[in-house]
Design a protein around this motif. Structure first.
Motif, PDB file in Angstrom:
ATOM      1  N   GLU A 177       2.995  13.179-107.837  1.00 27.82           N
ATOM      2  CA  GLU A 177       2.367  14.429-107.402  1.00 27.82           C
ATOM      3  C   GLU A 177       0.870  14.292-107.099  1.00 27.82           C
ATOM      4  OE1 GLU A 177       2.021  18.953-109.111  1.00 27.82           O
ATOM      5  OE2 GLU A 177       3.078  17.446-110.282  1.00 27.82           O
ATOM      6  N   ASN A 178       0.138  13.586-107.973  1.00 29.14           N
ATOM      7  CA  ASN A 178      -1.315  13.493-107.777  1.00 29.14           C
ATOM      8  C   ASN A 178      -1.761  12.207-107.094  1.00 29.14           C
ATOM      9  OD1 ASN A 178      -1.771  15.991-108.977  1.00 29.14           O
ATOM     10  ND2 ASN A 178      -1.677  15.072-111.029  1.00 29.14           N
ATOM     11  N   VAL A 179      -0.851  11.545-106.400  1.00 26.70           N
ATOM     12  CA  VAL A 179      -1.213  10.252-105.818  1.00 26.70           C
ATOM     13  C   VAL A 179      -2.297  10.404-104.726  1.00 26.70           C
ATOM     14  CG1 VAL A 179       0.570  10.101-104.000  1.00 26.70           C
ATOM     15  CG2 VAL A 179      -0.249   8.007-105.133  1.00 26.70           C
ATOM     16  N   HIS A 180      -2.445  11.618-104.205  1.00 23.18           N
ATOM     17  CA  HIS A 180      -3.502  11.840-103.203  1.00 23.18           C
ATOM     18  C   HIS A 180      -4.895  11.601-103.796  1.00 23.18           C
ATOM     19  CE1 HIS A 180      -2.778  15.657-105.297  1.00 23.18           C
ATOM     20  NE2 HIS A 180      -4.097  15.777-105.224  1.00 23.18           N
ATOM     21  N   GLU A 181      -5.008  11.624-105.140  1.00 25.51           N
ATOM     22  CA  GLU A 181      -6.319  11.385-105.779  1.00 25.51           C
ATOM     23  C   GLU A 181      -6.715   9.916-105.717  1.00 25.51           C
ATOM     24  OE1 GLU A 181      -5.834  12.689-109.800  1.00 25.51           O
ATOM     25  OE2 GLU A 181      -5.722  14.818-109.233  1.00 25.51           O
ATOM     26  N   ARG A 212      18.350   3.675-102.644  1.00 24.31           N
ATOM     27  CA  ARG A 212      18.131   4.857-101.797  1.00 24.31           C
ATOM     28  C   ARG A 212      17.454   5.969-102.567  1.00 24.31           C
ATOM     29  NH1 ARG A 212      22.915   6.969 -98.029  1.00 24.31           N
ATOM     30  NH2 ARG A 212      21.703   8.878 -97.936  1.00 24.31           N
ATOM     31  N   GLU A 213      17.980   6.177-103.751  1.00 26.12           N
ATOM     32  CA  GLU A 213      17.417   7.205-104.633  1.00 26.12           C
ATOM     33  C   GLU A 213      15.967   6.853-104.973  1.00 26.12           C
ATOM     34  OE1 GLU A 213      17.998  10.479-107.548  1.00 26.12           O
ATOM     35  OE2 GLU A 213      18.995   9.878-105.698  1.00 26.12           O
ATOM     36  N   TYR A 214      15.752   5.583-105.286  1.00 32.66           N
ATOM     37  CA  TYR A 214      14.388   5.157-105.614  1.00 32.66           C
ATOM     38  C   TYR A 214      13.457   5.439-104.436  1.00 32.66           C
ATOM     39  CZ  TYR A 214      10.280   2.508-106.663  1.00 32.66           C
ATOM     40  OH  TYR A 214       8.963   2.188-106.869  1.00 32.66           O
ATOM     41  N   ALA A 215      13.911   5.045-103.239  1.00 30.38           N
ATOM     42  CA  ALA A 215      13.072   5.237-102.053  1.00 30.38           C
ATOM     43  C   ALA A 215      12.777   6.721-101.836  1.00 30.38           C
ATOM     44  CB  ALA A 215      13.761   4.631-100.832  1.00 30.38           C
ATOM     45  N   ALA A 216      13.781   7.566-102.065  1.00 25.54           N
ATOM     46  CA  ALA A 216      13.576   9.003-101.853  1.00 25.54           C
ATOM     47  C   ALA A 216      12.500   9.542-102.793  1.00 25.54           C
ATOM     48  CB  ALA A 216      14.890   9.743-102.067  1.00 25.54           C
ATOM     49  N   ARG A 217      12.473   9.047-104.012  1.00 28.48           N
ATOM     50  CA  ARG A 217      11.527   9.596-105.010  1.00 28.48           C
ATOM     51  C   ARG A 217      10.181   8.887-105.023  1.00 28.48           C
ATOM     52  NH1 ARG A 217      13.691  11.503-110.048  1.00 28.48           N
ATOM     53  NH2 ARG A 217      11.495  12.016-110.311  1.00 28.48           N
ATOM     54  N   TYR A 218      10.171   7.588-104.724  1.00 29.94           N
ATOM     55  CA  TYR A 218       8.941   6.819-104.987  1.00 29.94           C
ATOM     56  C   TYR A 218       8.401   6.025-103.801  1.00 29.94           C
ATOM     57  CZ  TYR A 218       9.373   8.001-109.896  1.00 29.94           C
ATOM     58  OH  TYR A 218       9.430   8.693-111.088  1.00 29.94           O
ATOM     59  N   GLN A 219       9.120   6.020-102.686  1.00 24.87           N
ATOM     60  CA  GLN A 219       8.618   5.206-101.572  1.00 24.87           C
ATOM     61  C   GLN A 219       7.237   5.711-101.118  1.00 24.87           C
ATOM     62  OE1 GLN A 219       9.789   5.523 -97.218  1.00 24.87           O
ATOM     63  NE2 GLN A 219      11.024   3.780 -97.886  1.00 24.87           N
ATOM     64  N   ILE A 220       6.340   4.784-100.882  1.00 23.02           N
ATOM     65  CA  ILE A 220       5.031   5.142-100.320  1.00 23.02           C
ATOM     66  C   ILE A 220       5.166   5.095 -98.798  1.00 23.02           C
ATOM     67  CG2 ILE A 220       2.595   4.473-100.162  1.00 23.02           C
ATOM     68  CD1 ILE A 220       3.449   5.677-102.908  1.00 23.02           C
ATOM     69  N   ASN A 221       4.940   6.250 -98.210  1.00 24.65           N
ATOM     70  CA  ASN A 221       5.081   6.373 -96.755  1.00 24.65           C
ATOM     71  C   ASN A 221       4.074   7.410 -96.253  1.00 24.65           C
ATOM     72  OD1 ASN A 221       6.194   8.932 -97.320  1.00 24.65           O
ATOM     73  ND2 ASN A 221       8.208   7.981 -97.609  1.00 24.65           N
ATOM     74  N   ASP A 222       4.073   7.641 -94.948  1.00 28.70           N
ATOM     75  CA  ASP A 222       3.079   8.542 -94.355  1.00 28.70           C
ATOM     76  C   ASP A 222       3.063   9.927 -94.996  1.00 28.70           C
ATOM     77  OD1 ASP A 222       2.349   6.558 -92.783  1.00 28.70           O
ATOM     78  OD2 ASP A 222       3.295   7.302 -90.939  1.00 28.70           O
ATOM     79  N   SER A 223       4.229  10.396 -95.408  1.00 28.38           N
ATOM     80  CA  SER A 223       4.262  11.761 -95.935  1.00 28.38           C
ATOM     81  C   SER A 223       3.603  11.840 -97.314  1.00 28.38           C
ATOM     82  CB  SER A 223       5.699  12.268 -96.003  1.00 28.38           C
ATOM     83  OG  SER A 223       6.358  11.629 -97.080  1.00 28.38           O
ATOM     84  N   ARG A 224       3.458  10.719 -97.982  1.00 28.59           N
ATOM     85  CA  ARG A 224       2.855  10.751 -99.326  1.00 28.59           C
ATOM     86  C   ARG A 224       1.406  10.295 -99.308  1.00 28.59           C
ATOM     87  NH1 ARG A 224       8.363   9.205-101.747  1.00 28.59           N
ATOM     88  NH2 ARG A 224       8.972  11.255-102.529  1.00 28.59           N
ATOM     89  N   LEU A 225       0.964   9.718 -98.216  1.00 31.73           N
ATOM     90  CA  LEU A 225      -0.407   9.199 -98.156  1.00 31.73           C
ATOM     91  C   LEU A 225      -1.301  10.186 -97.421  1.00 31.73           C
ATOM     92  CD1 LEU A 225       0.363   5.507 -97.145  1.00 31.73           C
ATOM     93  CD2 LEU A 225      -0.662   6.245 -99.313  1.00 31.73           C
TER      94      LEU A 225
END
Ligand code: ASP
Length: 310
Positions: free
Chosen positions: A211-215, A238-251
């Protein structure tokens, strides 16, 4: 942690901050040598470096080999694929056999935590830990600090998140220690099953939520280490990627992304992020030779300042 002249590099704990800075400053001079047509200095002429790799490796083994060659050492590389190797005794036999060549340094990669420390007890050579099981990978941490320092200057006050399979990661352990020593704040993040219970004792925070990875100023992504997983730590990749993958939407723009390689494309990192200008992965690989030259130099020549001879 003893900070006299460095005999071996087993853990980042063997180095204090001035020691890390000295090695990285020297690595800068060696990076300059690597930019020349003739990429060699005579520092280790007449000395022998043995690379002993009991586990697969591309970056680490090739960069140690090049590092020793660029310092003009004679290099012997021995590779063995773990499975047939009977830990304790046969490792000792191999080290004793190779010691007959009077090596100045032995670089060891092993699937067993503590192997590098054991080797240090069996040989008069300087020992460099090139990764021992889940324990440490100190030269990876040094090249990561080198890469970041080049990009952002001092790490003092930088907020670094290490995301993924922390449990099986020697890189996480060495990098937490190195980033902390250089003044960064470190948070580790991953599924609770992949976060070691005592990890905060290394001086970092731990959270199961992105949640706070934007910090974070830097997001350091770890490989899912399938080969070390004897049970199901996550329901599926797949499940791991859905929850924890670092991608454009999370960065967010401006965040830097690092990964020690090899990357599972589309699992811990999206293909687009790997190839984006935010990713320092190529710089990390490039830093490997110069930083490993600096480590060999520190161990075999000493901490004194060096004039890089033409
Ligand atoms: N190459 C690194 C290591 O040897 C990271 C990894 O394999 O995931 O530990």
């Amino acid at each position: 942690m003893s900070h006299g002249p460095l005999r071996h590099l087993i853990s980042i704990d063997d180095l204090d901050r001035p020691g890390i800075e000295r090695i990285l400053d020297r690595a800068e001079s060696f990076a300059e040598v690597s930019g020349r047509d003739i990429k060699k200095v005579p520092a280790l002429r007449g000395r022998t470096v043995v690379n002993l790799f009991y586990e697969s490796s591309t970056r680490t083994s090739s960069s140690f080999e090049l590092a020793a060659k660029r310092l003009s050492a004679d290099v012997v590389s021995v590779k063995s694929t773990g499975s047939s190797v009977d830990k304790g005794e046969s490792l000792k036999d191999t080290v004793q056999t190779l010691s007959a060549y009077d090596p100045a340094a032995i670089v060891i990669r092993s699937p067993h935590a503590g192997a590098a420390q054991l080797v240090a007890g069996w040989t008069p050579a300087a020992v460099v830990n090139a990764g021992d099981g889940k324990h440490e990978h100190p030269t990876q941490a040094l090249l990561d600090v080198f890469t970041l320092r080049r990009r952002i200057g001092s790490l003092e006050g930088t907020n670094i998140w290490i995301v993924g399979d922390v449990l099986h990661s020697r890189v996480a352990r060495s990098n937490i220690l190195a980033f902390r020593r250089m003044g960064a704040r470190v948070t580790v993040c991953g599924p609770p099953t992949l976060l070691p219970r005592d990890i905060e004792s290394l001086g970092c925070a731990a959270t199961p939520s992105l949640e706070n990875v934007h910090e974070a100023d830097v997001v350091y992504v770890l490989r899912m280490q399938h080969e070390r997983m004897r049970e199901a730590f996550v329901p599926s990749m797949r499940e791991y990627a859905a929850r924890y993958q670092i991608n454009d939407s999370r960065l967010r723009p401006g965040q830097l992304v690092m990964h020690p390689g090899p990357v599972n494309r589309g699992v811990e990192l999206s293909a687009a992020t790997i190839d984006s200008p935010q990713a320092l992965i190529g710089d990390q690989v490039k830093a490997g030779v110069a930083v490993r030259m600096a480590v060999l130099y520190e161990l075999l020549v000493g901490p004194q300042l060096m004039a890089v001879a033409a």
